[in-house]
Design a protein around this motif. Structure first.
Motif, PDB file in Angstrom:
ATOM      1  N   GLY A 110     -19.978  49.660   0.492  1.00 18.39           N
ATOM      2  CA  GLY A 110     -20.589  48.323   0.476  1.00 18.39           C
ATOM      3  C   GLY A 110     -19.572  47.245   0.785  1.00 18.39           C
ATOM      4  O   GLY A 110     -19.850  46.319   1.561  1.00 18.39           O
ATOM      5  N   LEU A 111     -18.385  47.346   0.199  1.00 19.31           N
ATOM      6  CA  LEU A 111     -17.353  46.336   0.462  1.00 19.31           C
ATOM      7  C   LEU A 111     -16.876  46.400   1.915  1.00 19.31           C
ATOM      8  O   LEU A 111     -16.591  45.368   2.533  1.00 19.31           O
TER       9      LEU A 111
ATOM     10  N   TYR B 160     -19.517  44.795   3.950  1.00 18.08           N
ATOM     11  CA  TYR B 160     -19.446  43.356   3.701  1.00 18.08           C
ATOM     12  C   TYR B 160     -18.300  42.740   4.491  1.00 18.08           C
ATOM     13  O   TYR B 160     -18.446  41.662   5.091  1.00 18.08           O
ATOM     14  N   ALA B 161     -17.166  43.444   4.498  1.00 16.11           N
ATOM     15  CA  ALA B 161     -16.009  42.929   5.233  1.00 16.11           C
ATOM     16  C   ALA B 161     -16.336  42.834   6.727  1.00 16.11           C
ATOM     17  O   ALA B 161     -15.948  41.882   7.407  1.00 16.11           O
TER      18      ALA B 161
ATOM     19  N   GLN C 140     -18.772  39.898   7.252  1.00 15.07           N
ATOM     20  CA  GLN C 140     -18.417  38.611   6.661  1.00 15.07           C
ATOM     21  C   GLN C 140     -18.240  37.551   7.736  1.00 15.07           C
ATOM     22  O   GLN C 140     -17.616  37.774   8.765  1.00 15.07           O
TER      23      GLN C 140
ATOM     24  N   GLY D  97     -15.388  30.167  -0.740  1.00 14.51           N
ATOM     25  CA  GLY D  97     -15.955  29.323  -1.784  1.00 14.51           C
ATOM     26  C   GLY D  97     -15.481  27.877  -1.676  1.00 14.51           C
ATOM     27  O   GLY D  97     -14.538  27.567  -0.952  1.00 14.51           O
ATOM     28  N   ALA D  98     -16.151  27.008  -2.397  1.00 12.53           N
ATOM     29  CA  ALA D  98     -15.767  25.590  -2.428  1.00 12.53           C
ATOM     30  C   ALA D  98     -15.675  25.142  -3.883  1.00 12.53           C
ATOM     31  O   ALA D  98     -16.404  25.640  -4.741  1.00 12.53           O
ATOM     32  N   GLU D  99     -14.748  24.227  -4.142  1.00  8.14           N
ATOM     33  CA  GLU D  99     -14.572  23.693  -5.494  1.00  8.14           C
ATOM     34  C   GLU D  99     -14.648  22.179  -5.452  1.00  8.14           C
ATOM     35  O   GLU D  99     -14.402  21.553  -4.418  1.00  8.14           O
TER      36      GLU D  99
ATOM     37  N   ARG E  99     -17.805  24.593  -8.813  1.00 10.01           N
ATOM     38  CA  ARG E  99     -17.555  25.718  -7.912  1.00 10.01           C
ATOM     39  C   ARG E  99     -18.845  26.182  -7.259  1.00 10.01           C
ATOM     40  O   ARG E  99     -19.865  26.280  -7.935  1.00 10.01           O
TER      41      ARG E  99
ATOM     42  N   PRO F  78     -19.567  29.484  -4.970  1.00 10.94           N
ATOM     43  CA  PRO F  78     -19.083  30.638  -4.204  1.00 10.94           C
ATOM     44  C   PRO F  78     -19.780  30.719  -2.849  1.00 10.94           C
ATOM     45  O   PRO F  78     -20.848  30.145  -2.642  1.00 10.94           O
ATOM     46  N   LYS F  79     -19.178  31.449  -1.948  1.00 12.20           N
ATOM     47  CA  LYS F  79     -19.816  31.637  -0.640  1.00 12.20           C
ATOM     48  C   LYS F  79     -21.136  32.383  -0.834  1.00 12.20           C
ATOM     49  O   LYS F  79     -21.279  33.181  -1.771  1.00 12.20           O
ATOM     50  N   ASP F  80     -22.084  32.081   0.044  1.00 10.19           N
ATOM     51  CA  ASP F  80     -23.421  32.692  -0.030  1.00 10.19           C
ATOM     52  C   ASP F  80     -24.119  32.372  -1.340  1.00 10.19           C
ATOM     53  O   ASP F  80     -24.942  33.152  -1.815  1.00 10.19           O
TER      54      ASP F  80
ATOM     55  N   PRO G  17     -10.472  26.684  -2.480  1.00 15.48           N
ATOM     56  CA  PRO G  17      -9.438  27.290  -3.337  1.00 15.48           C
ATOM     57  C   PRO G  17      -8.435  28.091  -2.507  1.00 15.48           C
ATOM     58  O   PRO G  17      -8.766  28.575  -1.457  1.00 15.48           O
TER      59      PRO G  17
ATOM     60  N   PHE H 235     -16.150  33.939 -10.401  1.00 16.36           N
ATOM     61  CA  PHE H 235     -15.920  33.163  -9.179  1.00 16.36           C
ATOM     62  C   PHE H 235     -15.104  33.959  -8.164  1.00 16.36           C
ATOM     63  O   PHE H 235     -15.498  34.090  -7.014  1.00 16.36           O
TER      64      PHE H 235
ATOM     65  N   ASN I  65     -15.564  35.585  -4.214  1.00 17.24           N
ATOM     66  CA  ASN I  65     -14.870  34.860  -3.149  1.00 17.24           C
ATOM     67  C   ASN I  65     -13.672  35.575  -2.544  1.00 17.24           C
ATOM     68  O   ASN I  65     -13.252  35.234  -1.451  1.00 17.24           O
TER      69      ASN I  65
ATOM     70  N   PRO J 149     -13.012  41.089   0.765  1.00 14.24           N
ATOM     71  CA  PRO J 149     -13.348  42.477   0.403  1.00 14.24           C
ATOM     72  C   PRO J 149     -12.145  43.403   0.501  1.00 14.24           C
ATOM     73  O   PRO J 149     -12.011  44.349  -0.279  1.00 14.24           O
ATOM     74  N   PHE J 150     -11.252  43.114   1.450  1.00 12.91           N
ATOM     75  CA  PHE J 150     -10.066  43.981   1.585  1.00 12.91           C
ATOM     76  C   PHE J 150      -9.126  43.804   0.395  1.00 12.91           C
ATOM     77  O   PHE J 150      -8.478  44.753  -0.039  1.00 12.91           O
TER      78      PHE J 150
ATOM     79  N   LEU K   5     -10.663  45.796  -2.325  1.00 14.67           N
ATOM     80  CA  LEU K   5     -10.460  47.234  -2.102  1.00 14.67           C
ATOM     81  C   LEU K   5      -9.018  47.633  -2.419  1.00 14.67           C
ATOM     82  O   LEU K   5      -8.767  48.702  -2.974  1.00 14.67           O
TER      83      LEU K   5
ATOM     84  N   ALA L  58     -26.182  37.099  -2.925  1.00 15.49           N
ATOM     85  CA  ALA L  58     -25.899  37.860  -1.710  1.00 15.49           C
ATOM     86  C   ALA L  58     -25.240  39.194  -2.086  1.00 15.49           C
ATOM     87  O   ALA L  58     -24.593  39.303  -3.127  1.00 15.49           O
ATOM     88  N   PHE L  59     -25.409  40.168  -1.192  1.00 13.74           N
ATOM     89  CA  PHE L  59     -24.954  41.533  -1.451  1.00 13.74           C
ATOM     90  C   PHE L  59     -23.433  41.617  -1.667  1.00 13.74           C
ATOM     91  O   PHE L  59     -22.958  42.226  -2.624  1.00 13.74           O
TER      92      PHE L  59
ATOM     93  N   LEU M 229     -21.256  42.754  -5.102  1.00 18.11           N
ATOM     94  CA  LEU M 229     -20.368  43.921  -5.170  1.00 18.11           C
ATOM     95  C   LEU M 229     -18.969  43.528  -5.624  1.00 18.11           C
ATOM     96  O   LEU M 229     -18.326  44.236  -6.402  1.00 18.11           O
TER      97      LEU M 229
END
Lengths: 136, 270
Positions: free
Chosen positions: A41-42, A45-46, A49, A84-86, A105, A107-109, A136, B36, B40, B43-44, B47, B104-105, B109
């Motif tokens: 999943g990560l 996502y990467a 992104q 993200g934005a703060e 704050r 976060p993205k999405d 940030p 937070f 943000n 992902p790398f 990982l 969001a997904f 994660l």
């Protein structure tokens, strides 16, 4: 040796062919599945992104009146960017009155919202302006 | 006994790991910076952190692990501890409404993965969480009431650094009554499982004790009430309970979750 302590496995190091109980198989399969889901999943996502800076989209909607009859508006800021934005500061104006809204704050999405209240009798066309934010 | 059964991982072993995961992981789950940054960080980066954590898990499984007397299957134990930590992390974050289906997904994660890191380390240390031979408290030194004192001490130690923060207030404001009831149920269940199921030691002595407090149900409920009172007291001391109303109970219940884990740990140590 304590009766509950076990002798070292005779099949040490034999990860794939070791005899296991059904409970151990279940644990191993569930755990491997969870690790696989998170890692894959990560990685997906990467790959998908958006990356880059925060991208904020601000909007507002009438949210009724307070107990004194003061008009209220719900301010929503959505972050569709890649980070993200703060300290997101927006300004809502209604006639001569203005209100500053600071969101710590986003976060993205993700999005954040807040209710602003104006004094009873305030009138005019409401306006919203995104003043500033930090990354940030 | 078959080869599979000899040295096999049991539900009690697994519960020791899960208990260790909750004790070490819950304080971090009660930290908004994790919510937070989990959403943000690249992902790398996450990982990479997971890879480093897995190696640390592997090392800990070699010298401690969650299965008493067995450190010969470190890779398999590390995989089990790591994988279950993701599930525990997801369960906790859903219970505390830090992740939901509207998110969001990717960020979802990320938060689960980041929160799972300390949980996995706690899992690998589960076997050393409490003395294997049980506590040393004697009847003359307090018996069942001594256990409740230990519960209060353990609760204070675990939540003293959480009570002055914003997180219990934020969580209490956002959790509905269903989730708060769920938090009470999970607190009671984990407390029971840690003390009366996970075979940390001393279980037989408690069950065979004639002291009325050592009935599993009574001890579990009393220890939870101690955790709840300690939580309310600490919140009050830090000025976070200005009035007696619904939010007072909600904030106390939110803080009583980690406090009940500390209370269970305190009872295991005496």
């Amino acid at each position: 040796m304590n009766p509950t302590d076990e002798a070292p496995s005779k099949t040490r190091g034999n990860l794939f062919s070791r005899e296991r109980t059904a409970f151990e198989w279940a644990l191993l399969l569930v755990s491997a599945g969870a690790i696989g889901t998170i890692v894959i999943g990560l990685l997906i996502y990467a790959g998908n992104q958006a990356g880059g800076e925060a991208k904020l989209v601000a909007g507002f909607a009438r949210a009724g009146t307070d107990r004194n009859g003061g008009p209220q508006f719900e301010v929503t800021v959505r972050n569709t960017g890649g980070s993200g934005a703060e300290q997101v500061v927006t300004e809502v104006s209604l006639g001569q009155d203005t209100r500053l809204v600071t969101m710590l704050r986003i976060p993205k999405d993700d999005e954040a919202s807040a209710i602003v209240t104006f004094p009873a009798g305030s009138s005019g066309d409401p306006e919203l302006q995104l003043l500033s934010y930090n990354q940030p | 006994m078959s080869a599979a059964a000899a040295g096999a991982t049991t539900p009690e072993d697994t519960m020791r790991g899960i208990a260790g995961g909750f004790v070490l992981g819950v304080p971090l789950v009660y930290t908004q910076e994790v919510w937070f940054h989990g959403g943000n960080l690249s992902p790398f980066d996450i990982l990479g952190l997971l890879a480093a954590s897995f190696l640390l898990n592997l090392a800990l499984s070699t010298v401690v692990g969650f299965h008493a007397g067995r450190t010969k299957r470190p890779f398999e134990d590390a995989v089990v501890g790591f994988g279950l930590s993701f599930l525990i992390s997801a369960f906790l974050l859903v219970l505390l409404r830090r992740v939901d289906l509207e998110m969001a997904f990717g960020p979802r994660l990320g938060i689960i993965a980041l929160s799972a890191v300390p949980i996995s380390l706690g899992f690998a240390l589960g076997n050393s969480l409490a003395p294997r031979e049980g506590g040393k408290l004697e009847e003359g030194s307090g018996g069942g009431f001594g256990d409740l004192l230990a519960a209060a001490g353990g609760a204070v130690v675990l939540v003293l650094n959480i009570a002055p923060t914003e997180e219990p207030l934020l969580l209490a404001a956002e959790l509905g009554s269903i989730r708060l009831i769920g938090l009470v149920a999970v607190s009671l269940a984990l407390s029971y499982v840690m003390v009366f199921f996970a075979e940390f030691g001393g279980k037989g002595g408690r069950i065979n004790s004639n002291h009325p407090i050592h009935t599993p149900l009574v001890e579990t409920v009393l220890a939870y009430l101690v955790a709840l009172v300690v939580s309310a007291g600490l919140l009050r001391a830090f000025g976070e309970l200005p009035a007696i109303d619904g939010s007072t109970l909600a904030r106390s219940v939110v803080l009583a979750f980690p406090a009940s884990l500390g209370a269970a740990l305190g009872r295991l140590l005496v």
